[in-house]
Design an enzyme around this catalytic site. Structure first.
Site, PDB file in Angstrom:
ATOM      1  N   GLU A 415       0.860  -1.185   0.000  1.00 50.63           N
ATOM      2  CA  GLU A 415       0.000   0.000   0.000  1.00 50.63           C
ATOM      3  C   GLU A 415       0.895   1.232   0.000  1.00 50.63           C
ATOM      4  O   GLU A 415       1.806   1.340   0.810  1.00 50.63           O
ATOM      5  CB  GLU A 415      -0.946   0.048   1.197  1.00 50.63           C
ATOM      6  CG  GLU A 415      -1.784   1.323   1.190  1.00 50.63           C
ATOM      7  CD  GLU A 415      -2.944   1.325   2.170  1.00 50.63           C
ATOM      8  OE1 GLU A 415      -3.457   2.436   2.458  1.00 50.63           O
ATOM      9  OE2 GLU A 415      -3.329   0.250   2.644  1.00 50.63           O
ATOM     10  N   HIS A 417      -0.529   4.606  -0.356  1.00 49.69           N
ATOM     11  CA  HIS A 417      -1.542   5.658  -0.459  1.00 49.69           C
ATOM     12  C   HIS A 417      -0.955   7.063  -0.337  1.00 49.69           C
ATOM     13  O   HIS A 417      -1.328   7.985  -1.057  1.00 49.69           O
ATOM     14  CB  HIS A 417      -2.603   5.423   0.628  1.00 49.69           C
ATOM     15  CG  HIS A 417      -3.926   6.018   0.310  1.00 49.69           C
ATOM     16  ND1 HIS A 417      -5.079   5.691   0.991  1.00 49.69           N
ATOM     17  CD2 HIS A 417      -4.316   6.919  -0.623  1.00 49.69           C
ATOM     18  CE1 HIS A 417      -6.093   6.367   0.498  1.00 49.69           C
ATOM     19  NE2 HIS A 417      -5.672   7.114  -0.487  1.00 49.69           N
ATOM     20  N   GLU A 469      -4.849   0.369  -2.381  1.00 50.90           N
ATOM     21  CA  GLU A 469      -4.712   1.823  -2.454  1.00 50.90           C
ATOM     22  C   GLU A 469      -3.301   2.269  -2.861  1.00 50.90           C
ATOM     23  O   GLU A 469      -2.668   3.064  -2.197  1.00 50.90           O
ATOM     24  CB  GLU A 469      -5.101   2.445  -1.106  1.00 50.90           C
ATOM     25  CG  GLU A 469      -6.575   2.246  -0.797  1.00 50.90           C
ATOM     26  CD  GLU A 469      -7.003   2.839   0.529  1.00 50.90           C
ATOM     27  OE1 GLU A 469      -8.130   3.372   0.606  1.00 50.90           O
ATOM     28  OE2 GLU A 469      -6.234   2.774   1.506  1.00 50.90           O
ATOM     29  N   GLU A 536     -14.045  -2.836   0.107  1.00 48.75           N
ATOM     30  CA  GLU A 536     -14.298  -2.191   1.391  1.00 48.75           C
ATOM     31  C   GLU A 536     -15.648  -1.491   1.300  1.00 48.75           C
ATOM     32  O   GLU A 536     -15.913  -0.760   0.339  1.00 48.75           O
ATOM     33  CB  GLU A 536     -13.206  -1.175   1.760  1.00 48.75           C
ATOM     34  CG  GLU A 536     -11.846  -1.803   2.019  1.00 48.75           C
ATOM     35  CD  GLU A 536     -10.757  -0.786   2.347  1.00 48.75           C
ATOM     36  OE1 GLU A 536     -11.103   0.353   2.740  1.00 48.75           O
ATOM     37  OE2 GLU A 536      -9.573  -1.123   2.195  1.00 48.75           O
TER      38      GLU A 536
END
Length: 1023
Positions: A415, A417, A469, A536
Site C-alpha cells: 500500500e 496511499h 490503495e 471495502e
C-alpha cells in the site's frame, strides 16, 4: 543458487531493486518430517527460536553494517535489554507507538524523496543464543541443510549467525528464510539481527494501521534432508459433472537422483486412504491422480484431505515425508460471474470483512487463540469471507480458514496511499509508487510471488489481490501477468485501477471502495463484463453500519458478489495509566505526530475481541437462510450453494406481547438455492385474546455442536407480528385516599403512596415519588441533540445541525396552564420556545391522576421556515444512580437505530452499563427503537415503567452519562464515575449511517425533517 553475498551493505536500505539477499526462494508451506507422521502431528524437522531475546536500540547512523561488532559471536550483550519474540518493539517499550492512515509517519518532520528514508531511523539489534536440536543436526550431518526463517518482521532485517552475514530481507509478511548450514557449529550458536524501522520497503507499506516494528511473528529453524521436497504445487480440482475430484501436483525435489521413489497417498482426516501411487523420483516429480471419490470443499462444507508424499532412498529407508492439506474445489469466472463447484458453476456471494491482524495488548503479534476467536466470530455471525487486508496473514490463519470454511482474498503486502494522494483526495500520478517505475517492479512482483508460493495450496484462497490503495501503473500490469502465469485459475483483484481506467486489464474483478449502493446498481445494470465486489464498504467506525440492507439487497443482481466490511477489529492499544486504570489508546495518545487519531477504531468487534452492537445486524443480514413466517406457516429461502437445511433444527415460537407462550422444534428440508413454504399450525386462537400483538418466530439453529458453536446456536431468524385481540383493560379504580391539590406555585396529585408535583415556575414535573422514593432530580429537559457519532463528525452533521445542540437544552418555557380535570386528574401543559432562530414552539403535556400514573406527551409542530434535519427529539430524564437496570419490549437485545434494526423483537434484560457500547471515541450509544414498554429499576425491582400510549412505539436509552458528557469525552476512561442515570425517551432519532466516516451523510429516509410534526406519547408509572 548463485554465490552468496558475505558482506552486508547499508546501500540496500535505499535501493528498491535490492529487496532480498541470500534469501531462499519462496515455496509452499507444506510440512516436512523425518518419518511418516500421524494426522495433525507437528514437524520434527523444525525448532522454534521464540522466547526471550536480547535487544538494544540504536540509530541507523550509529552502526557500520560491514563491521558491526554486535554481530560477532563473542559480543558481550549483557547490557542489552530483554524482549519476547514474537512481539513488537513498541509494545515492549523500546519504541513509541505511531498511527497514521494515508500519510507517511515521517511527513512534516523530514521529507525524504522515494526511495530514500528518514535520517531518524531506529534499528533494533537482536541477539539470541541457541543450540541446534539433535533431530535437525542429524539432517545437517547427513548432507542436509538447516535454514532460519523469520515469519514476520518490520521493516527490513540483516541477519548474522555466529558472526557470519547470512542475508537481508524485506517484505516482512512473507517468510524471510536463509540457509545457515555452513555457519552452524556444535554447541551454542548466536543469531544476530539488525531490524530497521525504515527502508525503501517503507514506501510500499503505508497501510492504514499502527506502525509497529520488530520481530512480530515466529522465528524458527528448519532442517531439510539431503533429498528434500522444496516446493509442492497442488491443483485439487472438482468436476461437478462427474462429482469427482482430481489431484495434479508438481513437486520440486532437491537431489532427486539420490532417491529411488516418491510415493503419494491421499487420506481423509480420519486416516482412511482414498488413493495412492508411487513413481520414480525426479527433479520435477508430477503426480496425477485421475478421478477421485472425494467430497468438494466450500465454506459451507469444508471437506479436507491430507496429501502425504514420502521420499524413499535407494536403501529403502524414508528420507522425508511432506504433508499438505487440500480441498477439492473449482473456482472460476464464467460469463462475468465468479462461480464455485456447481455444474456451470454456482455464483458465490462474499459476505465478508476486511481483517487486520491485531490485538490490543500484542499488536500484530497475535496468537493462535486470537485467530481461533476471530474465525469463531466469523462463523457465528455468518461471515463467509475475509480479505487479508493488507498483507498476507500468519500461516495458521489459512489452515483455520481451510478447516472452518472461509473464503479468502489473499492480499499482497503493498500500500502506497501517501505517495500519490494529497489532502482532499487530490491525485498526484507522477509521484505514485510504484506506478510505472521500473525500479520498483522487481520488489512488487516478488511480494505477490512470495505470497502465492506460500499460500497456493490452500483451498480457502480463491482470489489473489495485488495490494491496496496504490494507484495503478505498469508495475501492477507486471504483477497481474505474473499471477496469471503462476496460477491460471484464480482471478486477480485490484481496486486501484478505478483511479486510472487505462489499467482495467490488471484486474479480473470490478472492485470498488465505499461506492454507494445506488452507484453499484448503476454498474450492475450496465451489462458489465466483470463481476463486482466492494473490497471495502460499511465503514464500521464507532456507532455505524447503518443502511447495510441497501447493499445486501443488491444480491438480486447476478454480478453483484458481495463485499467486505471495513473492518473486523478496532485497532486500539491497551495501556495501563499511572493511576492504575487502563485505557484503550488511539493515534496521538502517545505523543505521535502526525496522527490520524481514532480513525483506526473501525471494527465490528471491539479491541478486546468482544462483539460490538453492530454485529447484530451483520449476522442477520449475512445469513444464508432467510425466514419469513406468516399465519399459515413459514417461507424459507436457502441461499446456500451446496448444503440443504435438513441438518438444522428450526425452532418455532409464539410470543404474546413479547412473552414466549408456545414453542416447537421442527425440521424443514430446503435444498440449496431453493425456497419452500411449510405449513405450521400456529396456536393463534389460543393466545390471540391474551395479547395486543402476537409474534410468530422461526429460528434456524445448529442441530449438533460445531467447532465454532454449541448445539442449539442460532444462525438466523424470522419474525412476523400479527394483531391480538386482548380486551381493553378497565380503568383502574381510583384510590380512596386520592387527593388533587392546585396551589399558587405548584399543583399535585396523591394517592396509594404516590405523589406527583407539577411546577408553575420550573417548566414541568418536579417530583414523582412512590413510598418516598424520588424519581425527579430535576425536571426532564427537551433534547434535540445526540452525542456525535464518528460518522456524524465525518459528514459534518455537527456543523450542519449546530442549531439543534442547544435548541432543547436551552429551550425557554414561555407559558403554562395547569387545570384540575376532575376529582382524580390533573393536567399541565407547558409551552416551550426552542433556542433556535425560528423559536419553534414545543408543547409538553402531563396528565397525572391519583393512581400515580402519568400520561406524558411532547409535540413538535414542524418548522415552517427552512431548518436542518433534527438529530433527535424527545426528553432526557435524570434519575438517581441506583436505577440502572433496563428491561424492555422491543427489538434487541443490542442497540438499534432507524437504519440498523435487524434485531429480534422480544423482552430483553440489560443495564445502563452493559448498554453503553465502549466505542473508541465516546459517542451516541444505547438507543432502542420501536420500544413498546420499558422498565427502569434498581436491584430491588423498584423503579419506573414507560409504555407507549396508543399504537406509536418510541425510542429509548438508559445510560450512565448524558449526551453532553459523551460529547465532551475523548476516551472512555475520561467519563466520570456515574452519579446519575440518564433516561432518554424519544419520538425519533436519526440513523447512524455507514457508507463511510468522512463524507457520506445519513441517508435521507433516516433523517428527521424539521418541517414535519413529531409526537412523543407515553404512559409512565412507578413500580
Amino acid at each position: 543458487m548463485a554465490d552468496k553475498i558475505t558482506t552486508a551493505s547499508a546501500a540496500w536500505l535505499t535501493d528498491p531493486t535490492v529487496f532480498a539477499v541470500n534469501r531462499t526462494p519462496a515455496h509452499s508451506n507444506h510440512v516436512t518430517f523425518s518419518h511418516i507422521p500421524a494426522i495433525g502431528e507437528p514437524s520434527d524437522l523444525k525448532q522454534s527460536l521464540d522466547g526471550e531475546w536480547r535487544v538494544e536500540m540504536v540509530q541507523a547512523s550509529d552502526i557500520d553494517l560491514e563491521e558491526e561488532p554486535f554481530a560477532a559471536e563473542d559480543f558481550d550483550d549483557s547490557a542489552f535489554g530483554r524482549i519476547d519474540v514474537p512481539s513488537h518493539l513498541q509494545n515492549a517499550g523500546y519504541m513509541n507507538h505511531k498511527y497514521v492512515n494515508i500519510q507517511y509517519p515521517w511527513d512534516g518532520h523530514e521529507n525524504p524523496q522515494e526511495p530514500n528514508v528518514p535520517e531518524t531511523n531506529h534499528v533494533a539489534l537482536y541477539r539470541r543464543t541457541f543450540t541446534v536440536a539433535e533431530r535437525l543436526d542429524a539432517a545437517r550431518q547427513n548432507g542436509g541443510t538447516v535454514s532460519i526463517t523469520f515469519h514476520g518482521m518490520a521493516t527490513a532485517i540483516y541477519v548474522w549467525v555466529n558472526g557470519v552475514f547470512v542475508g537481508y530481507g524485506e517484505d516482512g509478511y512473507t517468510p524471510n528464510e536463509f540457509d545457515i548450514t555452513e555457519t552452524l557449529h556444535d554447541g551454542d550458536n548466536v543469531v544476530a539481527v539488525a531490524c530497521y524501522e525504515y527502508a525503501s520497503a517503507s514506501w510500499l507499506e503505508d497501510q492504514d494501521y499502527w506502525r509497529l516494528h520488530g520481530l512480530f511473528r515466529s522465528v524458527e529453524l528448519a532442517a531439510q534432508p539431503h533429498v528434500h521436497i522444496e516446493d509442492m504445487k497442488v491443483e485439487a480440482d472438482w468436476n461437478p459433472e462427474t462429482a469427482t475430484g482430481s489431484l495434479d501436483a508438481l513437486l520440486a525435489v532437491r537431489n532427486a537422483k539420490n532417491a529411488a521413489t516418491v510415493s503419494a497417498t491421499l487420506k481423509d482426516l480420519s486416516g482412511n486412504v482414498v488413493w495412492e501411487t508411487a513413481l520414480a523420483a525426479s527433479d520435477e516429480t508430477g503426480i496425477v491422480s485421475g478421478s477421485l471419490d472425494v467430497k468438494p470443499w466450500s465454506a459451507e462444507s469444508p471437506a479436507l484431505y491430507e496429501l502425504q508424499v514420502v521420499v524413499i532412498g535407494h536403501d529403502g529407508a524414508i528420507v522425508e515425508t511432506a504433508t499438505q492439506r487440500v480441498g477439492f474445489r473449482r473456482f472460476r469466472i464464467e460469463d462475468g460471474i465468479m462461480k464455485l463447484n456447481g455444474i456451470n458453476g454456482k455464483r458465490v456471494v462474499f459476505k465478508g470483512a476486511d481483517r487486520h491482524e491485531f490485538d490490543a495488548k500484542r499488536g500484530r503479534a497475535i496468537t493462535r487463540q486470537d485467530m481461533i476467536d476471530d474465525i469463531t466470530f466469523c462463523k457465528r455471525h455468518n461471515i463467509n469471507a475475509i480479505r487479508t487486508s493488507h498483507y498476507p496473514n500468519q500461516e495458521y490463519w489459512y489452515d483455520l480458514c481451510d478447516e472452518y470454511g472461509i473464503y479468502l482474498i489473499d492480499e499482497t503486502n503493498l500500500e502506497t496511499h501517501g505517495s500519490w494522494c494529497l489532502p482532499g483526495d487530490v491525485v498526484t500520478e507522477d509521484s505514485a509508487v510504484p506506478g510505472s517505475k521500473p525500479e520498483w517492479e522487481g520488489a512488487c512482483v516478488d511480494r505477490v510471488n512470495s505470497m502465492m508460493k506460500r499460500d497456493y495450496n490452500h483451498a480457502s484462497v480463491v482470489i489473489w489481490s495485488l495490494g491496496n490503495e496504490s494507484y495503478a501503473g505498469d508495475v501492477f500490469r507486471a504483477m497481474s501477468v505474473h499471477v496469471h502465469e503462476l496460477d491460471p485459475n484464480r482471478p486477480v483483484h485490484y481496486e486501484g485501477v478505478t483511479h486510472n481506467r487505462k489499467y482495467d486489464d490488471v484486474t479480473d474483478i470490478e472492485s470498488r471502495m465505499y461506492a454507494h449502493a445506488d452507484e453499484i446498481e448503476e454498474y450492475l445494470k450496465s451489462n458489465p463484463k466483470k463481476p463486482y465486489i466492494s473490497c471495502e464498504y460499511m465503514h464500521a467506525m464507532g456507532n455505524s453500519v447503518g443502511n447495510m440492507d441497501e447493499y445486501t439487497a443488491l444480491e438480486r443482481y447476478p454480478q453483484y458478489q458481495g463485499g467486505f466490511i471495513w473492518d473486523f477489529i478496532d485497532q486500539a492499544i491497551l495501556v495501563r495509566l499511572p493511576d492504575g486504570d487502563e485505557r484503550l489508546c488511539y493515534g496521538g495518545d502517545f505523543g505521535d505526530r502526525p496522527s490520524d487519531y481514532e480513525f483506526a477504531g473501525d471494527g465490528i468487534v471491539f479491541a478486546d475481541r468482544t462483539p460490538s452492537p453492530k454485529a447484530q445486524d451483520v449476522k442477520q443480514l449475512y445469513a444464508n437462510v432467510r425466514i419469513v413466517p406468516g399465519e399459515t406457516g413459514v417461507e424459507i429461502a436457502n441461499d446456500n450453494l451446496f448444503v440443504s437445511t435438513a441438518d438444522y433444527v428450526f425452532v418455532t415460537r409464539v410470543l404474546a406481547d413479547g412473552e414466549p407462550v408456545w414453542q416447537a422444534e421442527q425440521r424443514f428440508d430446503v435444498p440449496a438455492g431453493e425456497t419452500k413454504h411449510f405449513d405450521i399450525e400456529w396456536p393463534l386462537e389460543a393466545y390471540r385474546g391474551q395479547a395486543n400483538e402476537l409474534t410468530l418466530e422461526v429460528s434456524q439453529r445448529l442441530a449438533a455442536a460445531e467447532e465454532w458453536a454449541p448445539k442449539g446456536y442460532e444462525l438466523s431468524f424470522g419474525q412476523t407480528v400479527v394483531a391480538g385481540s386482548k380486551p381493553v383493560a378497565a380503568s383502574e379504580a381510583k384510590p380512596v385516599d386520592g387527593i388533587v391539590t392546585v396551589g399558587r406555585w405548584n399543583a399535585g396529585v396523591q394517592g396509594s403512596g404516590h405523589e406527583i408535583l407539577l411546577s408553575r415556575t420550573q417548566g414541568g414535573i418536579v417530583s414523582y415519588t412512590l413510598d418516598g422514593r424520588e424519581f425527579v432530580l430535576r425536571r426532564p429537559t427537551l433534547t434535540t441533540f445526540r452525542a456525535l457519532t464518528d460518522n456524524d463528525r465525518g459528514a459534518g452533521h455537527g456543523y450542519d445541525r449546530a442549531q439543534w445542540v442547544g435548541a432543547g437544552r436551552y429551550a425557554k418555557c414561555v407559558n403554562n396552564t395547569i387545570e384540575q380535570v376532575n376529582d382524580d386528574t390533573l393536567k399541565a401543559v407547558y409551552e416551550y420556545e426552542l433556542a433556535t432562530p425560528q423559536r419553534t414552539h414545543v408543547t409538553i403535556t402531563y396528565v397525572a391522576d391519583t393512581t400515580g400514573k402519568l400520561h406524558l406527551s411532547v409535540d413538535y409542530p414542524g418548522e415552517t421556515q427552512e431548518a436542518p434535519t433534527i438529530p433527535a427529539f424527545g426528553l432526557e430524564w435524570t434519575l438517581p444512580v441506583e436505577y440502572s437496570n433496563l428491561r424492555f419490549y422491543g427489538p434487541g437485545p443490542d442497540e438499534t437505530y432507524a437504519d440498523r434494526k435487524h434485531a429480534k423483537l422480544g423482552i430483553w434484560n440489560t443495564n445502563a452499563y452493559d448498554d453503553h457500547a465502549p466505542y473508541l471515541m465516546p459517542q451516541e450509544t444505547g438507543n432502542h427503537e420501536d420500544v413498546r414498554w420499558a422498565e427502569i429499576t434498581d436491584d430491588a425491582g423498584h423503579g419506573m415503567r414507560v409504555s407507549r400510549h396508543g399504537e406509536s412505539a418510541f425510542a429509548l436509552s438508559l445510560q450512565p452519562y448524558s449526551a453532553f458528557m459523551l460529547e465532551e469525552a475523548q476516551h472512555q476512561d475520561e467519563l466520570p464515575a456515574p452519579k446519575h442515570m440518564f433516561l432518554r425517551v424519544l419520538a425519533a432519532q436519526m440513523g447512524v449511517g455507514g457508507d463511510d466516516s468522512w463524507m457520506s451523510p445519513v441517508h435521507p429516509q433516516y433523517h428527521i425533517p424539521a418541517d414535519k410534526p413529531l409526537h412523543l406519547d407515553v404512559d409512565i408509572e412507578l413500580i
